[in-house]
Design a protein around this motif. Structure first.
Motif, mmCIF file in Angstrom:
data_model
loop_
_atom_site.group_PDB
_atom_site.id
_atom_site.type_symbol
_atom_site.label_atom_id
_atom_site.label_comp_id
_atom_site.label_asym_id
_atom_site.label_seq_id
_atom_site.Cartn_x
_atom_site.Cartn_y
_atom_site.Cartn_z
ATOM 1 N N ARG A 33 0.842 -1.205 0.000
ATOM 2 C CA ARG A 33 0.000 0.000 0.000
ATOM 3 C C ARG A 33 0.873 1.250 0.000
ATOM 4 N NH1 ARG A 33 -5.192 1.028 4.046
ATOM 5 N NH2 ARG A 33 -5.633 3.188 3.410
ATOM 6 N N TYR A 34 1.954 1.226 0.758
ATOM 7 C CA TYR A 34 2.872 2.363 0.802
ATOM 8 C C TYR A 34 3.522 2.594 -0.564
ATOM 9 C CZ TYR A 34 6.830 5.254 2.430
ATOM 10 O OH TYR A 34 7.752 6.265 2.615
ATOM 11 N N CYS A 35 3.957 1.516 -1.191
ATOM 12 C CA CYS A 35 4.578 1.643 -2.507
ATOM 13 C C CYS A 35 3.587 2.206 -3.525
ATOM 14 C CB CYS A 35 5.102 0.289 -2.987
ATOM 15 S SG CYS A 35 6.532 -0.313 -2.042
ATOM 16 N N ALA A 36 2.347 1.751 -3.481
ATOM 17 C CA ALA A 36 1.321 2.258 -4.398
ATOM 18 C C ALA A 36 1.086 3.749 -4.158
ATOM 19 C CB ALA A 36 0.031 1.470 -4.214
ATOM 20 N N PHE A 37 1.109 4.144 -2.885
ATOM 21 C CA PHE A 37 0.928 5.556 -2.536
ATOM 22 C C PHE A 37 2.063 6.401 -3.127
ATOM 23 C CE2 PHE A 37 1.950 9.080 0.357
ATOM 24 C CZ PHE A 37 0.740 9.753 0.412
ATOM 25 N N LEU A 38 3.295 5.925 -2.959
ATOM 26 C CA LEU A 38 4.440 6.665 -3.489
ATOM 27 C C LEU A 38 4.409 6.732 -5.009
ATOM 28 C CD1 LEU A 38 7.305 5.300 -1.194
ATOM 29 C CD2 LEU A 38 6.128 7.502 -1.000
ATOM 30 N N GLU A 39 4.069 5.606 -5.641
ATOM 31 C CA GLU A 39 4.017 5.581 -7.103
ATOM 32 C C GLU A 39 2.951 6.529 -7.645
ATOM 33 O OE1 GLU A 39 3.473 1.424 -7.668
ATOM 34 O OE2 GLU A 39 5.638 0.975 -7.646
ATOM 35 N N SER A 40 1.860 6.685 -6.900
ATOM 36 C CA SER A 40 0.812 7.623 -7.325
ATOM 37 C C SER A 40 1.308 9.057 -7.297
ATOM 38 C CB SER A 40 -0.431 7.484 -6.431
ATOM 39 O OG SER A 40 -0.191 8.021 -5.133
ATOM 40 N N ARG A 41 2.406 9.295 -6.594
ATOM 41 C CA ARG A 41 3.010 10.621 -6.515
ATOM 42 C C ARG A 41 4.252 10.726 -7.397
ATOM 43 N NH1 ARG A 41 2.279 13.656 -0.900
ATOM 44 N NH2 ARG A 41 0.050 13.292 -0.629
ATOM 45 N N GLY A 42 4.435 9.736 -8.258
ATOM 46 C CA GLY A 42 5.543 9.768 -9.191
ATOM 47 C C GLY A 42 6.877 9.368 -8.608
ATOM 48 N N ASP A 48 14.133 8.798 -3.435
ATOM 49 C CA ASP A 48 13.413 10.025 -3.786
ATOM 50 C C ASP A 48 12.340 10.406 -2.759
ATOM 51 O OD1 ASP A 48 14.813 10.312 -6.230
ATOM 52 O OD2 ASP A 48 13.506 8.808 -7.154
ATOM 53 N N VAL A 49 12.178 9.608 -1.721
ATOM 54 C CA VAL A 49 11.143 9.880 -0.717
ATOM 55 C C VAL A 49 11.639 10.949 0.260
ATOM 56 C CG1 VAL A 49 9.693 8.900 1.086
ATOM 57 C CG2 VAL A 49 10.295 7.522 -0.916
ATOM 58 N N ARG A 50 10.727 11.857 0.627
ATOM 59 C CA ARG A 50 11.030 12.874 1.626
ATOM 60 C C ARG A 50 10.039 12.750 2.788
ATOM 61 N NH1 ARG A 50 14.736 12.445 -0.935
ATOM 62 N NH2 ARG A 50 15.901 13.962 -2.205
ATOM 63 N N ARG A 51 10.347 13.406 3.883
ATOM 64 C CA ARG A 51 9.505 13.287 5.074
ATOM 65 C C ARG A 51 8.035 13.622 4.808
ATOM 66 N NH1 ARG A 51 7.034 15.852 8.941
ATOM 67 N NH2 ARG A 51 7.028 15.058 11.095
ATOM 68 N N PRO A 52 7.700 14.666 4.028
ATOM 69 C CA PRO A 52 6.281 14.971 3.807
ATOM 70 C C PRO A 52 5.496 13.812 3.184
ATOM 71 C CG PRO A 52 7.632 16.839 3.176
ATOM 72 C CD PRO A 52 8.575 15.708 3.452
ATOM 73 N N GLU A 53 6.150 13.019 2.326
ATOM 74 C CA GLU A 53 5.447 11.880 1.732
ATOM 75 C C GLU A 53 5.130 10.823 2.795
ATOM 76 O OE1 GLU A 53 6.906 14.174 -1.362
ATOM 77 O OE2 GLU A 53 8.309 13.012 -0.128
ATOM 78 N N VAL A 54 6.084 10.580 3.696
ATOM 79 C CA VAL A 54 5.856 9.584 4.753
ATOM 80 C C VAL A 54 4.743 10.062 5.681
ATOM 81 C CG1 VAL A 54 6.919 8.224 6.585
ATOM 82 C CG2 VAL A 54 8.306 8.960 4.632
ATOM 83 N N ALA A 55 4.786 11.355 6.043
ATOM 84 C CA ALA A 55 3.765 11.916 6.925
ATOM 85 C C ALA A 55 2.395 11.888 6.264
ATOM 86 C CB ALA A 55 4.148 13.343 7.321
ATOM 87 N N ALA A 56 2.351 12.179 4.969
ATOM 88 C CA ALA A 56 1.073 12.167 4.250
ATOM 89 C C ALA A 56 0.495 10.760 4.198
ATOM 90 C CB ALA A 56 1.266 12.710 2.832
ATOM 91 N N ASP A 66 -5.989 7.647 0.571
ATOM 92 C CA ASP A 66 -5.148 7.101 -0.496
ATOM 93 C C ASP A 66 -5.915 6.101 -1.357
ATOM 94 O OD1 ASP A 66 -5.373 5.203 1.541
ATOM 95 O OD2 ASP A 66 -3.455 4.280 1.045
ATOM 96 N N GLY A 67 -7.193 5.913 -1.062
ATOM 97 C CA GLY A 67 -8.000 4.974 -1.837
ATOM 98 C C GLY A 67 -8.152 3.619 -1.181
ATOM 99 N N GLY A 68 -7.392 3.376 -0.114
ATOM 100 C CA GLY A 68 -7.514 2.117 0.616
ATOM 101 C C GLY A 68 -8.494 2.254 1.766
ATOM 102 N N ALA A 69 -8.676 1.164 2.500
ATOM 103 C CA ALA A 69 -9.582 1.201 3.641
ATOM 104 C C ALA A 69 -8.993 2.058 4.751
ATOM 105 C CB ALA A 69 -9.825 -0.214 4.151
#
Length: 305
Positions: A33-42, A48-56, A66-69
């Motif tokens: 699910r995390y990988c899908a979330f990151l990929e949706s953000r390019g 290439d991951v930064r703290r705001p992506e992890v927090a989001a 994120d579209g999941g449950a």
């Protein structure tokens, strides 16, 4: 790239840390699910991951944005633990120069007191489990007596092999394998020792004759190792017949800890018996006994009210 990094981390926690199959499967779901979330953000690599992506992402798993449950606080917390583990692993492997997840904390989990039942309710369940014809009551009573006597998780009890038991008078004990295959030796009380010995002498051979041979202590009608689900069904059935409501797979384990602390056992001793890595986990049971103390005080002291 992200999926390859995820798989490398899952291989690490499986082989190096010895996490259980169920835990690794949960981590795989969380990290997919995390990988899908990151990929949706390019983003296609951890570098290439930064703290705001992890927090989001930490926020999204709690709301479902994120579209999941939308996950419960406990499940969301476990997900973020998996994510932070992945980023720590990436730093250790020198894929990245810093751990961008280090300041992202799992959601706070509301404290819930463990469900414990009274000693009389435990006795009723154990008595009911032993009643009936054939060898199944011998097995069921031995299983539930052992779980209550040792505080074992049901998965630990069904994972026992015959060689894990010591039933010599005065030295009764059992070798339990907990999370991460961490081992601990726990004393076995006389009631449980007698139940287990009766099952081994008079019941186990009947079950074993139906199978191809196994070292498991607790067997099903096919002669194979009893499953966790079947053991839970045995407890649930005995509780229903005893008239005890709201019983879970951990009820006897929680009752074991609560009854020990109520009887004056030191919390660190209970920690060792339960196999908790931290005494903080065990201390939640002291809240149960403190509630009991307050109730007794309020009912008994002439100036309590």
């Amino acid at each position: 790239m992200l999926s390859a990094e995820r798989d490398a981390y899952l291989a690490h926690v499986t082989v190096e840390r010895g996490l259980s199959v169920n835990t690794v499967a949960a981590y795989r779901r969380d990290l997919s699910r995390y990988c899908a979330f990151l990929e949706s953000r390019g983003i296609d690599s951890l570098v290439d991951v930064r703290r705001p992506e992890v927090a989001a992402f930490a926020e999204a798993v709690g709301t479902g944005e994120d579209g999941g449950a939308a996950l419960s606080p406990a499940s969301a917390s476990r997900t973020i633990v998996a994510v932070r583990g992945l980023h720590r692993f990436a730093l250790m492997e020198q894929w990245v120069v810093s751990d961008v997840s280090v300041e992202v904390k799992p959601r706070a989990i509301p404290k819930r007191l463990p469900k414990a039942i009274s000693t009389s309710q435990v006795a009723a369940i154990l008595d009911v489990a032993a009643s009936g014809d054939g060898v199944a009551p011998l097995r069921d009573a031995a299983l539930l007596e052992l779980v209550y006597a040792t505080g074992a998780r049901i998965s630990e009890a069904v994972g026992l092999d015959v060689d894990d038991l010591v039933l010599e008078p005065g030295a009764e004990s059992v070798l339990l394998r907990g999370k991460g295959r961490k081992e601990r030796v726990v004393p076995v009380g006389s009631f449980a020792a007698r139940r287990v010995e009766a099952y081994l002498v008079r019941g186990r051979a009947t079950f074993a004759s139906k199978g191809a041979g196994t070292s498991a202590v607790f067997l099903n009608t096919r002669g194979s190792r009893l499953s966790r689900q079947s053991a839970w069904a045995i407890l649930k059935d005995a509780a229903e017949r005893a008239g005890v409501d709201d019983v879970s797979p951990h009820t006897l384990r929680h009752s074991f800890a609560t009854h020990l602390l109520t009887g004056g056992a030191d919390v660190r001793v209970v920690q060792e018996l339960l196999g908790h890595a931290s005494v903080t986990t065990t201390q939640i049971y002291t809240m149960v006994t403190q509630d009991t103390l307050r109730e007794v005080y309020a009912a008994s002291h002439p100036r309590a009210r």
